[in-house]
Design a protein around this motif. Structure first.
Motif, PDB file in Angstrom:
ATOM      1  N   SER A 156      42.445 -20.602 -48.561  1.00 57.88           N
ATOM      2  CA  SER A 156      42.742 -21.363 -49.781  1.00 57.88           C
ATOM      3  C   SER A 156      43.517 -20.483 -50.758  1.00 57.88           C
ATOM      4  N   ILE A 192      32.693 -31.726 -45.775  1.00 55.28           N
ATOM      5  CA  ILE A 192      31.656 -32.480 -46.481  1.00 55.28           C
ATOM      6  C   ILE A 192      31.973 -33.980 -46.490  1.00 55.28           C
ATOM      7  N   ASP A 193      33.210 -34.307 -46.138  1.00 56.04           N
ATOM      8  CA  ASP A 193      33.625 -35.708 -46.110  1.00 56.04           C
ATOM      9  C   ASP A 193      33.264 -36.315 -44.741  1.00 56.04           C
ATOM     10  N   ILE A 212      36.277 -24.421 -42.259  1.00 58.15           N
ATOM     11  CA  ILE A 212      35.580 -25.171 -43.315  1.00 58.15           C
ATOM     12  C   ILE A 212      36.632 -25.838 -44.202  1.00 58.15           C
ATOM     13  N   GLY A 213      36.654 -27.145 -44.218  1.00 61.49           N
ATOM     14  CA  GLY A 213      37.668 -27.899 -44.972  1.00 61.49           C
ATOM     15  C   GLY A 213      38.758 -28.354 -44.027  1.00 61.49           C
ATOM     16  N   SER A 267      39.258 -23.284 -45.757  1.00 63.41           N
ATOM     17  CA  SER A 267      40.490 -23.932 -46.258  1.00 63.41           C
ATOM     18  C   SER A 267      40.097 -25.142 -47.107  1.00 63.41           C
ATOM     19  N   VAL A 274      45.549 -28.455 -44.567  1.00 62.87           N
ATOM     20  CA  VAL A 274      45.631 -27.106 -44.012  1.00 62.87           C
ATOM     21  C   VAL A 274      44.685 -26.961 -42.819  1.00 62.87           C
ATOM     22  N   LYS A 304      35.968 -38.040 -42.652  1.00 68.18           N
ATOM     23  CA  LYS A 304      36.895 -37.167 -41.916  1.00 68.18           C
ATOM     24  C   LYS A 304      36.227 -36.656 -40.632  1.00 68.18           C
ATOM     25  N   ASP A 312      49.397 -23.583 -58.245  1.00 68.60           N
ATOM     26  CA  ASP A 312      49.250 -22.155 -57.910  1.00 68.60           C
ATOM     27  C   ASP A 312      49.718 -21.202 -59.013  1.00 68.60           C
ATOM     28  N   GLY A 327      41.423 -30.569 -44.177  1.00 64.63           N
ATOM     29  CA  GLY A 327      42.453 -31.376 -44.823  1.00 64.63           C
ATOM     30  C   GLY A 327      43.834 -31.029 -44.289  1.00 64.63           C
ATOM     31  N   HIS A 375      49.499 -30.222 -53.963  1.00 61.67           N
ATOM     32  CA  HIS A 375      48.353 -29.386 -54.293  1.00 61.67           C
ATOM     33  C   HIS A 375      48.779 -27.948 -54.606  1.00 61.67           C
ATOM     34  N   CYS A 376      50.080 -27.628 -54.435  1.00 61.35           N
ATOM     35  CA  CYS A 376      50.465 -26.201 -54.502  1.00 61.35           C
ATOM     36  C   CYS A 376      51.348 -25.854 -55.703  1.00 61.35           C
ATOM     37  N   PRO A 424      53.874 -29.604 -45.328  1.00 62.89           N
ATOM     38  CA  PRO A 424      53.694 -30.933 -44.738  1.00 62.89           C
ATOM     39  C   PRO A 424      55.017 -31.692 -44.596  1.00 62.89           C
ATOM     40  N   ASN A 449      31.076 -22.945 -53.137  1.00 64.78           N
ATOM     41  CA  ASN A 449      30.138 -23.734 -52.341  1.00 64.78           C
ATOM     42  C   ASN A 449      30.208 -23.314 -50.868  1.00 64.78           C
ATOM     43  N   ALA A 450      31.434 -23.165 -50.367  1.00 68.30           N
ATOM     44  CA  ALA A 450      31.596 -22.764 -48.958  1.00 68.30           C
ATOM     45  C   ALA A 450      30.989 -21.371 -48.744  1.00 68.30           C
ATOM     46  N   THR A 509      41.597 -25.773 -53.935  1.00 70.76           N
ATOM     47  CA  THR A 509      41.524 -24.902 -55.118  1.00 70.76           C
ATOM     48  C   THR A 509      42.325 -25.577 -56.235  1.00 70.76           C
TER      49      THR A 509
HETATM   50  N1  LIG Z   1      48.502 -28.950 -48.651  1.00 74.70           N
HETATM   51  C1  LIG Z   1      49.374 -27.966 -48.532  1.00 74.70           C
HETATM   52  O1  LIG Z   1      50.535 -28.191 -48.276  1.00 74.70           O
HETATM   53  C2  LIG Z   1      48.936 -26.518 -48.691  1.00 74.70           C
HETATM   54  C3  LIG Z   1      49.834 -25.507 -48.325  1.00 74.70           C
HETATM   55  C4  LIG Z   1      49.459 -24.188 -48.463  1.00 74.70           C
HETATM   56  C5  LIG Z   1      48.208 -23.877 -49.004  1.00 74.70           C
HETATM   57  N2  LIG Z   1      47.357 -24.858 -49.378  1.00 74.70           N
HETATM   58  C6  LIG Z   1      46.058 -24.474 -49.904  1.00 74.70           C
HETATM   59  O2  LIG Z   1      45.060 -24.716 -48.923  1.00 74.70           O
HETATM   60  C7  LIG Z   1      43.844 -25.131 -49.517  1.00 74.70           C
HETATM   61  C8  LIG Z   1      43.408 -26.464 -48.947  1.00 74.70           C
HETATM   62  O3  LIG Z   1      44.365 -27.435 -49.290  1.00 74.70           O
HETATM   63  P1  LIG Z   1      44.488 -28.820 -48.531  1.00 74.70           P
HETATM   64  O4  LIG Z   1      45.774 -29.420 -48.954  1.00 74.70           O
HETATM   65  O5  LIG Z   1      44.199 -28.668 -47.087  1.00 74.70           O
HETATM   66  O6  LIG Z   1      43.276 -29.614 -49.217  1.00 74.70           O
HETATM   67  P2  LIG Z   1      42.619 -30.987 -48.728  1.00 74.70           P
HETATM   68  O7  LIG Z   1      42.003 -31.602 -49.911  1.00 74.70           O
HETATM   69  O8  LIG Z   1      43.605 -31.770 -47.913  1.00 74.70           O
HETATM   70  O9  LIG Z   1      41.471 -30.521 -47.717  1.00 74.70           O
HETATM   71  C9  LIG Z   1      40.360 -29.805 -48.131  1.00 74.70           C
HETATM   72  C10 LIG Z   1      39.154 -30.319 -47.372  1.00 74.70           C
HETATM   73  O10 LIG Z   1      38.026 -29.516 -47.736  1.00 74.70           O
HETATM   74  C11 LIG Z   1      36.876 -30.350 -47.770  1.00 74.70           C
HETATM   75  N3  LIG Z   1      35.846 -29.646 -48.532  1.00 74.70           N
HETATM   76  C12 LIG Z   1      35.764 -29.454 -49.862  1.00 74.70           C
HETATM   77  N4  LIG Z   1      34.706 -28.673 -50.154  1.00 74.70           N
HETATM   78  C13 LIG Z   1      34.109 -28.368 -48.980  1.00 74.70           C
HETATM   79  C14 LIG Z   1      32.986 -27.605 -48.640  1.00 74.70           C
HETATM   80  N5  LIG Z   1      32.274 -26.952 -49.546  1.00 74.70           N
HETATM   81  N6  LIG Z   1      32.641 -27.518 -47.329  1.00 74.70           N
HETATM   82  C15 LIG Z   1      33.353 -28.155 -46.384  1.00 74.70           C
HETATM   83  N7  LIG Z   1      34.442 -28.892 -46.648  1.00 74.70           N
HETATM   84  C16 LIG Z   1      34.819 -28.987 -47.938  1.00 74.70           C
HETATM   85  C17 LIG Z   1      37.384 -31.636 -48.372  1.00 74.70           C
HETATM   86  O11 LIG Z   1      36.544 -32.720 -48.069  1.00 74.70           O
HETATM   87  C18 LIG Z   1      38.769 -31.749 -47.711  1.00 74.70           C
HETATM   88  O12 LIG Z   1      38.715 -32.503 -46.509  1.00 74.70           O
HETATM   89  C19 LIG Z   1      44.110 -25.143 -51.015  1.00 74.70           C
HETATM   90  O13 LIG Z   1      43.726 -23.917 -51.565  1.00 74.70           O
HETATM   91  C20 LIG Z   1      45.611 -25.274 -51.104  1.00 74.70           C
HETATM   92  O14 LIG Z   1      46.132 -24.735 -52.288  1.00 74.70           O
HETATM   93  C21 LIG Z   1      47.688 -26.178 -49.226  1.00 74.70           C
END
Ligand SMILES: NC(=O)c1ccc[n+]([C@@H]2O[C@H](COP(=O)([O-])OP(=O)(O)OC[C@H]3O[C@@H](n4cnc5c(N)ncnc54)[C@H](O)[C@@H]3O)[C@@H](O)[C@H]2O)c1
Length: 432
Positions: free
Chosen positions: A131, A44-45, A19-20, A94, A24, A48, A276, A22, A271-272, A168, A112-113, A97
């Motif tokens: 997350s 939800i997007d 779920i999610g 994922s 991650v 994507k 965090d 992005g 985002h981190c 990344p 929500n998830a 947050t």
């Molecule tokens: N980006 C990084 O480098 C990284 C590294 C380690 C940890 N994290 C953590 O991982 C988590 C996700 O980060 P990310 O960078 O992948 O975020 P992101 O915004 O790239 O992706 C999150 C995805 O979740 C979707 N989403 C939101 N609410 C939703 C729902 N209720 N149901 C389904 N989909 C939903 C969004 O549309 C989005 O595509 C965060 O907690 C972040 O802190 C991120």
């Protein structure tokens, strides 16, 4: 049930949902499906979802070539509805947050998830939170919500926290070769989730609880935020003392023990790292403890764009110019090199602060065609010799590898380098 689940992990017949999707979620989905698991993504997007099902990747670390072949072979499919949870065994969360406007943790995406998962939860489901969040979220917030179904955690369904460490743009450390921590809410949940990740990751480290796993992730990122703040402050001190901070770091870095190199910069983003540690300090505030070091580090790091603008004023002043009316080119707006992510990027603050002071600001970033600065959307210009010549000052904010530094140096009037990318050039280059 334990034996049945472990057997299905072994023969890879467990169906995984993420779920999610992005930064991650998508790489994780690809890794599972590359390893022969069937993966169902939920986001939800709609854009994507459509993009994934067409085999087009929007994450630089995932190639469209790889994604489209997995999609063609029915290994990955994306959905915008949660109904698919009826057909899966493992549910990985994922979602973002972020912080709220008042700088408090915003758990609404997780909530929500989880509310949606609750509607479909059944015996044998394995739920994993990836997350980043504050200690206690998995066992004190998520577990009670899921148990409202009457199903019992550790008996009917399983729940664990496993922080994501994806970096990344990293060419060396990818999902597979970065050790992964797993903390179950109970022992059996930990064991099951350990076995799941062991199928796709070289080394999985199991800890005694979900809280330990949550706290370990926050320690890792707080460690970075605090050390970056330290070196940012050292950079400010070095400037006052007229010492080259970059040379100082290299010199200190020759010590083979007890020192680790961190580099200063125009501020922290993504985002981190900026977010965090605030999750931790917020949680501690709830318990009447003031996490002082986090507060100070956050203040120093947040202030770096202002410091950059102060230095810009000083540099222009040497040439009897003011920020007001100067033409300033920002090179790179992504929060770090070689990525297209602009979340919390210090470039946004720098552009906005310079514009407020009356500068004519424009930017070039090959990975970011447009960026939102306050209410406005700004488009990347094309980098030409003329643009460089016309600019009173070029500020290097993000040191993308694809930049042609010789070309930039040759045609620029003045450069303010916040990343030491022009270390081999002397004249007309000012360093942070
Ligand atoms: N980006 C990084 O480098 C990284 C590294 C380690 C940890 N994290 C953590 O991982 C988590 C996700 O980060 P990310 O960078 O992948 O975020 P992101 O915004 O790239 O992706 C999150 C995805 O979740 C979707 N989403 C939101 N609410 C939703 C729902 N209720 N149901 C389904 N989909 C939903 C969004 O549309 C989005 O595509 C965060 O907690 C972040 O802190 C991120």
């Amino acid at each position: 049930m334990e034996n049945e689940i472990l057997k299905r992990i072994e023969n890879k017949t467990l169906k995984i949902s993420i779920i999610g999707l992005g930064y991650v979620g998508l790489p994780l989905a690809v890794e599972f499906s590359k390893n022969d698991f069937e993966v169902y993504g939920i986001d939800i997007d709609e854009e994507k979802v459509k993009s994934i099902n067409e085999g087009i990747s929007y994450i630089p670390d995932v190639s469209s070539e790889e994604l489209s072949s997995l999609v063609k072979n029915n290994k990955i499919k994306a959905y915008s509805s949660y109904d698919i949870l009826n057909n899966v065994d493992v549910i990985i969360i994922s979602v973002p947050t972020p912080l709220s406007k008042t700088k408090d943790p915003d758990l609404s995406y997780i909530m929500n998830a989880v509310d949606n998962i609750k509607r479909y939860l059944k015996r044998g489901h394995v739920v994993i939170l990836e997350s980043t969040t504050y200690p206690g979220t998995t066992d004190e917030v998520i577990k009670p919500i899921l148990e409202e179904t009457g199903l019992r955690c550790g008996i009917d369904f399983f729940l664990a926290f496993s922080p994501e460490r994806v970096n990344p743009g990293d060419k060396v450390y990818k999902l597979k070769n970065t050790p992964k921590i797993v903390g179950g809410v109970d022992e059996l949940s930990g064991k099951i989730v350990y076995n799941i990740y062991s199928k796709i990751i070289d080394k999985v480290v199991i800890v005694s609880s979900s809280k330990v796993a949550e706290m370990a992730k926050l320690l890792e990122n707080t460690f970075r935020a605090v050390n970056i703040a330290l070196v940012n402050e050292i950079a400010i001190m070095c400037n006052i003392l007229n010492i080259d901070v970059w040379e100082v770091i290299e010199a200190a870095g020759t010590k083979p023990f007890g020192f680790m190199k961190f580099y200063p910069g125009p501020g922290i983003g993504g985002h981190c790292i900026p977010v965090d540690p605030i999750y931790l300090s917020w949680k501690m505030k709830m318990l009447n403890y003031n996490a002082r070091l986090i507060e100070v580090a956050s203040e120093i790091n947040t202030n770096m764009p202002r410091y950059v603008v102060q230095r810009v004023g000083e540099i222009l002043n040497e040439y009897e110019r003011s920020i007001k009316g100067s033409r300033i080119l920002i090179l790179g707006v992504a929060y770090k090199k070689d990525v297209n992510d602009v979340r919390e990027s210090p470039a946004i603050d720098i552009i906005s602060l310079l514009a407020d002071k009356g500068a004519i600001v424009y930017y070039f970033d090959p990975y970011v065609p447009r960026i939102k600065v306050g209410e406005f959307e700004v488009e990347s210009i094309e980098l030409t010799a003329d643009i460089l010549k016309e600019s009173d000052l070029v500020i290097l904010v993000t040191d993308h590898s694809v930049f042609d530094y010789d070309f930039i140096y040759k045609h620029s009037n003045l450069i303010f380098d916040t990343k030491n990318a022009f270390k081999n050039y002397k004249e007309k280059v000012y360093k942070l």
